[in-house]
Scaffold this active site. Structure first.
Site, PDB file in Angstrom:
ATOM      1  N   LYS A  98       0.756  -1.049  -0.112  1.00 22.33           N
ATOM      2  CA  LYS A  98      -0.103   0.457  -0.072  1.00 22.33           C
ATOM      3  C   LYS A  98       0.801   1.246  -0.262  1.00 22.33           C
ATOM      4  CE  LYS A  98      -3.432  -0.331   2.440  1.00 22.33           C
ATOM      5  NZ  LYS A  98      -4.287  -1.071   3.603  1.00 22.33           N
ATOM      6  N   HIS A 135     -15.813  -8.850   0.676  1.00 18.89           N
ATOM      7  CA  HIS A 135     -14.451  -9.163   1.202  1.00 18.89           C
ATOM      8  C   HIS A 135     -14.494 -10.625   1.071  1.00 18.89           C
ATOM      9  CE1 HIS A 135     -13.323 -12.035   4.469  1.00 18.89           C
ATOM     10  NE2 HIS A 135     -12.345 -11.096   4.793  1.00 18.89           N
ATOM     11  N   CYS A 177      10.584 -39.181 -10.166  1.00 20.38           N
ATOM     12  CA  CYS A 177       8.617 -39.700 -10.591  1.00 20.38           C
ATOM     13  C   CYS A 177       7.821 -40.076  -9.276  1.00 20.38           C
ATOM     14  CB  CYS A 177       8.721 -40.984 -11.809  1.00 20.38           C
ATOM     15  SG  CYS A 177       9.586 -41.927 -10.596  1.00 20.38           S
ATOM     16  N   SER A 207      15.981 -41.712 -11.394  1.00 21.72           N
ATOM     17  CA  SER A 207      14.710 -41.292 -11.341  1.00 21.72           C
ATOM     18  C   SER A 207      14.523 -40.649  -9.222  1.00 21.72           C
ATOM     19  CB  SER A 207      13.667 -41.499 -12.139  1.00 21.72           C
ATOM     20  OG  SER A 207      12.494 -40.894 -11.884  1.00 21.72           O
ATOM     21  N   MET A 212      -5.328  -7.947   8.346  1.00 24.90           N
ATOM     22  CA  MET A 212      -4.578  -6.595   9.237  1.00 24.90           C
ATOM     23  C   MET A 212      -5.778  -5.086   9.302  1.00 24.90           C
ATOM     24  SD  MET A 212      -0.971  -7.404   8.813  1.00 24.90           S
ATOM     25  CE  MET A 212      -1.019  -6.671   6.836  1.00 24.90           C
ATOM     26  N   ARG A 235      -3.604   2.708   8.606  1.00 28.14           N
ATOM     27  CA  ARG A 235      -4.071   2.086   7.482  1.00 28.14           C
ATOM     28  C   ARG A 235      -3.271   0.663   7.148  1.00 28.14           C
ATOM     29  NH1 ARG A 235      -7.245   3.733   2.208  1.00 28.14           N
ATOM     30  NH2 ARG A 235      -8.302   1.615   3.143  1.00 28.14           N
ATOM     31  N   TYR A 254      13.937 -34.473 -16.979  1.00 25.48           N
ATOM     32  CA  TYR A 254      11.838 -33.971 -17.290  1.00 25.48           C
ATOM     33  C   TYR A 254      11.744 -34.033 -15.371  1.00 25.48           C
ATOM     34  CZ  TYR A 254      13.113 -39.239 -16.144  1.00 25.48           C
ATOM     35  OH  TYR A 254      12.924 -40.348 -15.456  1.00 25.48           O
ATOM     36  N   ARG A 282      -3.268  -1.489  -6.638  1.00 32.88           N
ATOM     37  CA  ARG A 282      -2.086  -2.748  -6.122  1.00 32.88           C
ATOM     38  C   ARG A 282      -2.906  -3.399  -8.120  1.00 32.88           C
ATOM     39  NH1 ARG A 282      -5.418  -4.406  -1.315  1.00 32.88           N
ATOM     40  NH2 ARG A 282      -8.045  -5.202  -1.903  1.00 32.88           N
ATOM     41  N   GLY A 337      -8.132  -7.665   3.839  1.00 32.56           N
ATOM     42  CA  GLY A 337      -9.306  -7.569   5.304  1.00 32.56           C
ATOM     43  C   GLY A 337      -8.549  -8.460   7.120  1.00 32.56           C
TER      44      GLY A 337
END
Length: 934
Positions: free
Chosen positions: A28, A457, A856, A788, A108, A97, A876, A341, A106
């Site tokens: 903020k 909210h 895997c 693997s 905090m 704030r 992979y 934001r 919502g």
């Protein structure tokens, strides 16, 4: 006092920061500074840094230098505004704030109208020429301050407000006049005095200082900690505090407050989206306590402010290159920007917006991949309601967060959590939600509210969590005390009744509505062509994003598949081979009897007979599998689980034998089976006779499987196919085990070559799933052509956890206490298990530079884990068929990620250097079908 405090700056004016200082100023504060730098109308103010919060939380008191810094900035603000905080005749009021680095809607605390008192309320009335406005602002301060700072039960204030409205006959708080509100202030002060033992503080600076501490403290409230765990936000970041001069939206019909989005956060479409509320302060909108009007209505209410807002929204979207979520207030026709934001959005909107921004030239393809993630893709693969199905429509609200959810109606969070833990699927129904409902929202399949809009909210939190949500269903009367919901037609939904919620249309149905496959799944299955004119816009966006990912990724993606059907599906989903074929699944069903014969064999002849019967069946299975994956590698794991898993349950078998004996009807086979079960019984079977140990103890077992693989490959080659099998030995702990099995396998392969005349080339490797294997990987690589990593077993053995037991017994407590941020079976433990993987990769390739490396375990389809496997250099990953698209996407994201590990993901920087909090593993993924249970 820490030594560095005297050198540290704890307070920044809005003119001093910028959007890149989120670590220090919070999201903020950084964005307020950025808007100030852009010359947008931001009320003057300053930010107390997250560093000050960390000192406070660590020591229990503010940094020694903080008070002086705040005083200096407050003096400068007062000089700029030409008034002092809380002065009697013309008071400066401020808001206090919270503002953490990552958005926590919502969770905090915020306090508005700091500076009002019994003395200054008259001055505010005179200044504004509106006595009602002044008393309304004062009652808001006492209510918010009492609940947030003094820890007074908020319901006491709400009840007093409801009593005042009832006494007046008022429908909303706007209908209360100045005298009503003055009386309400007196009642609120009585509540504070009774509940706290002290009067409401009248000194403005005391109000501000207490509010700052309350915001710091709110970082560690239970709801904030729960939200951080849910969203995987680190707990050591702290929150900044923003002190901003107040502007007022509750000054009459020419004032108001609203929330706007530069694009629809639910669909991604461009347009005018948001909510506006006349004669209100900002908390009224997000709390959903009064129903808003669409933002587009502002054009007719205040054309000048509307035009200015549209221009600012375009400026911000172009500047941030993303969907922006904006809070604003209009004070008697003057527009003020209170926050911006990068906005949360639904999964579908994320994909659409990413491709739209590419088309607009604002971002490139690499950045587009950072704007989406595998968890969102998994959400898009969930089924949706059948549009042709006929359900009993109860009502319709605002489609706040899409999805199809069915569950039992519950009317409070406690019940939602309780029923969910008992295995029930629930829908949380409320008039409106507040931060205290977070537990219930997490537990529920969906959220339904009768109040609020897309910016309430419930809507914001649901979108962040990927939960289905319908808000503002005004026609549905929600009675939480009687635990029921009533429609205008008189239909009553009692707690426990089944309801269906369609977050895409906003419709609410009684009973269960049938679902159909997602169009995204149909696209991956090949039943929908993304290039068709009538193709779903979402499908087109997904197609483009997947194309970006496939072009950029280095990791190949294979499937865990044990039969031709799963293999074919995996190939349609984009699999580049099979990374794990579990041969034990080929021994189930009717073939279990043959395994029993093998286990009960007393002589070599009996054993050879049993193996001979299994050989052609295995060979036929492999032929089908190789055909479905023609031209792609197929890694076949030889038998892994303990043999007792193929025998009847010991209790069931014991009862059967006992009953037979009581009837003197002996069954020789059952007796032998029972003896075998007792003989094979182990206290810790997953640490006993399984994997490579079976192949060494039971002569002919592994060589039968190798022969079946080789003969199947030869048959496919003779049929002009292109089989590419790889043989994988499980649970190897020492190179000597692998050398013995390898020698036997090479002998069998030579025999098959000679018998068929086919030149077979089969790679032979092993699973690295024991700590010792990882620690001696350099030695094991001498006998292995590939590794693997079986990360499920590796996690079990590193942690000393039994996966089958611990997740149900104590993992919930570990997650709640913050010992785990996420289950180590869901996302790889990079510090422990990950260190073994990293070291084994290095040691294995030091011995054999061309060593092929894959994974895997279940982690192969987990988004965050895929980034880790990319980083350590695997070739992979392999996962269940339905997770293949997720793995492909995350492999592309990992390759496209900036080298500093900071990437924009729904407007947030990556927290772990791999993927952002929204890039978490889906709750169970799109499907756990075909996942490796080992």
């Amino acid at each position: 006092m820490p030594e560095h405090e005297d050198r540290q700056k704890f307070v920044y004016d809005f003119t001093e920061g910028n959007k890149d200082l989120k670590d220090l100023l919070g999201g903020k504060g950084a964005n307020l500074a950025e808007m100030t730098n852009l010359g947008l109308p931001v009320p003057p103010g300053f930010t107390i840094t997250t560093e000050a919060c960390k000192v406070y939380l660590g020591s229990g008191s503010e940094p020694g230098a903080l008070r002086a810094e705040v005083s200096a900035h407050l003096d400068a603000l007062e000089r700029r505004m030409g008034k002092r905080l809380g002065q009697a005749d013309d008071p400066l009021l401020v808001s206090v704030r919270s503002g953490a680095k990552f958005s926590m809607p919502g969770m905090m605390d915020t306090v508005l109208n700091i500076g009002l008192s019994d003395e200054s309320v008259a001055g505010l009335a005179a200044q504004a020429g509106d006595e009602r406005f002044a008393w309304d602002s004062y009652r808001r301060l006492i209510q918010m301050f009492g609940k947030t700072v003094l820890d007074v039960d908020g319901d006491l204030f709400e009840s007093a407000l409801e009593d005042a409205k009832h006494h007046k006959g008022a429908a909303t708080d706007v209908d209360l006049d100045a005298k009503d509100l003055e009386q309400l202030v007196a009642r609120f002060k009585e509540i504070v005095a009774k509940e706290t033992g002290r009067d409401f503080p009248q000194e403005p600076r005391e109000q501000m200082d207490l509010a700052v501490r309350a915001v710091f403290d709110s970082w560690n409230t239970e709801r904030a900690k729960l939200y951080r765990r849910q969203e995987r936000i680190p707990g050591d970041l702290g929150t900044a505090v923003n002190i901003c001069s107040m502007v007022f939206g509750n000054l009459g019909p020419d004032s108001g407050t609203g929330v706007a989005f530069t694009r629809d956060p639910a669909s991604g479409q461009q347009g005018v989206y948001g909510d506006y509320l006349q004669n209100a302060q900002g908390e009224d909108v997000v709390a959903g306590i009064r129903n808003t009007v669409p933002l587009a209505d502002l054009e007719s209410l205040d054309k000048a402010s509307y035009d200015s807002l549209m221009q600012i929204m375009e400026t911000l979207e172009t500047h941030y290159k993303d969907l922006c979520d904006i809070e604003f207030t209009i004070e008697r026709g003057h527009l003020w920007m209170l926050q911006t934001r990068v906005g949360k959005r639904t999964a579908g909107a994320a994909f659409r917006i990413a491709t739209q921004l590419v088309d607009q030239g604002l971002i490139d393809e690499a950045e587009a991949l950072q704007r989406v993630n595998g968890a969102q893709l998994a959400q898009l693969m969930f089924p949706r309601f059948d549009e042709d199905a006929t359900g009993r429509l109860l009502g319709r609200g605002i489609a706040a967060s899409p999805g199809a959810a069915v569950g039992k109606a519950v009317f409070d969070s406690y019940t939602a959590v309780k029923w969910s833990r008992s295995g029930e699927k629930v829908i949380l129904i409320r008039r409106e939600t507040n931060p205290d409902d977070l537990n219930g929202m997490i537990a529920a399949e969906a959220i339904l509210t009768s109040r609020g809009g897309k910016t309430s909210h419930a809507a914001v939190v649901a979108r962040g969590m990927g939960k289905t949500c319908v808000c503002g269903a005004e026609e549905l009367e929600v009675d939480t005390k009687r635990r029921r919901m009533t429609t205008p037609a008189g239909t009553v939904v009692e707690e426990g009744d089944t309801v269906s919620i369609d977050g895409s249309s906003g419709k609410v149905y009684l009973g269960e509505v049938p679902v159909v496959p997602s169009p995204v799944v149909e696209y991956f299955e090949g039943r929908m062509h993304a290039g068709a004119d009538d193709a779903d816009e979402l499908v087109k966006a997904v197609h483009r994003i997947m194309a970006y990912a496939d072009r950029m990724r280095r990791l190949r993606v294979r499937a865990n598949a044990d039969n031709a059907e799963d293999a074919s599906r995996a190939r349609r989903f984009g699999a580049q081979g099979i990374g794990l074929c579990r041969t034990e699944h080929m021994f189930l069903g009717e073939r279990r009897e043959l395994v029993e014969h093998l286990i009960l064999a007393d002589t070599e002849a009996e054993r050879e007979e049993a193996l001979g019967a299994l050989l052609p069946l295995q060979k036929a299975d492999f032929i089908e599998l190789f055909e479905s994956m023609d031209g792609l590698p197929v890694t076949v794991r030889l038998l892994d689980p303990p043999l007792h898993e193929f025998l009847p349950d010991i209790t069931e078998l014991s009862v059967r034998v006992a009953l037979a004996e009581s009837r003197e009807d002996h069954n020789e086979n059952d007796l032998r089976l029972l003896q075998a079960v007792h003989k094979l019984h182990e206290q810790n079977p997953m640490l006993g006779l399984r994997g490579v140990r079976l192949g060494l103890v039971i002569p002919g077992l592994f060589t039968m499987q190798v022969r079946a693989i080789a003969e199947a490959a030869a048959a496919r080659i003779e049929a002009k196919g292109d089989p590419r099998p790889e043989i994988m030995i499980p649970l190897v702990g020492t190179v000597q085990e692998l050398e013995i099995v390898r020698e036997d396998a090479e002998r069998v392969l030579a025999e098959v070559r000679q018998a068929t005349g086919v030149d077979l080339k089969l790679a032979l490797g092993t699973m690295i799933e024991l700590p010792r294997a990882a620690l001696t990987a350099g030695q094991i690589a001498e006998a292995a052509e590939f590794f693997s990593f079986g990360t499920n077993d590796l996690t079990q053995t590193v942690w000393g956890f039994s996966r089958d037991d611990v997740e149900a017994s104590f993992f919930t407590a570990y997650l709640e206490k913050g010992i785990f941020g996420v289950s180590p079976f869901e996302t790889i433990d990079q510090d422990g298990v990950g260190t073994l993987v990293r070291d084994a990769v290095k040691a294995g390739r030091a011995t054999r530079p061309d060593l092929k490396l894959g994974v895997c375990g279940e982690h192969g389809g987990d988004p965050e884990s895929v980034h880790f496997f990319h980083e350590v250099g695997l070739d992979y990953v392999s996962c269940s068929p339905f997770r293949i698209p997720v793995a492909r996407l995350e492999a592309g994201r990992a390759a496209a990620r900036p080298k500093d590990g900071v990437s924009s993901k729904n407007g947030t920087a990556s927290k772990d250097g791999a993927s952002s909090k929204e890039g978490t593993s889906p709750k169970g993924g799109a499907s756990s079908e075909g996942s490796d249970s080992r």
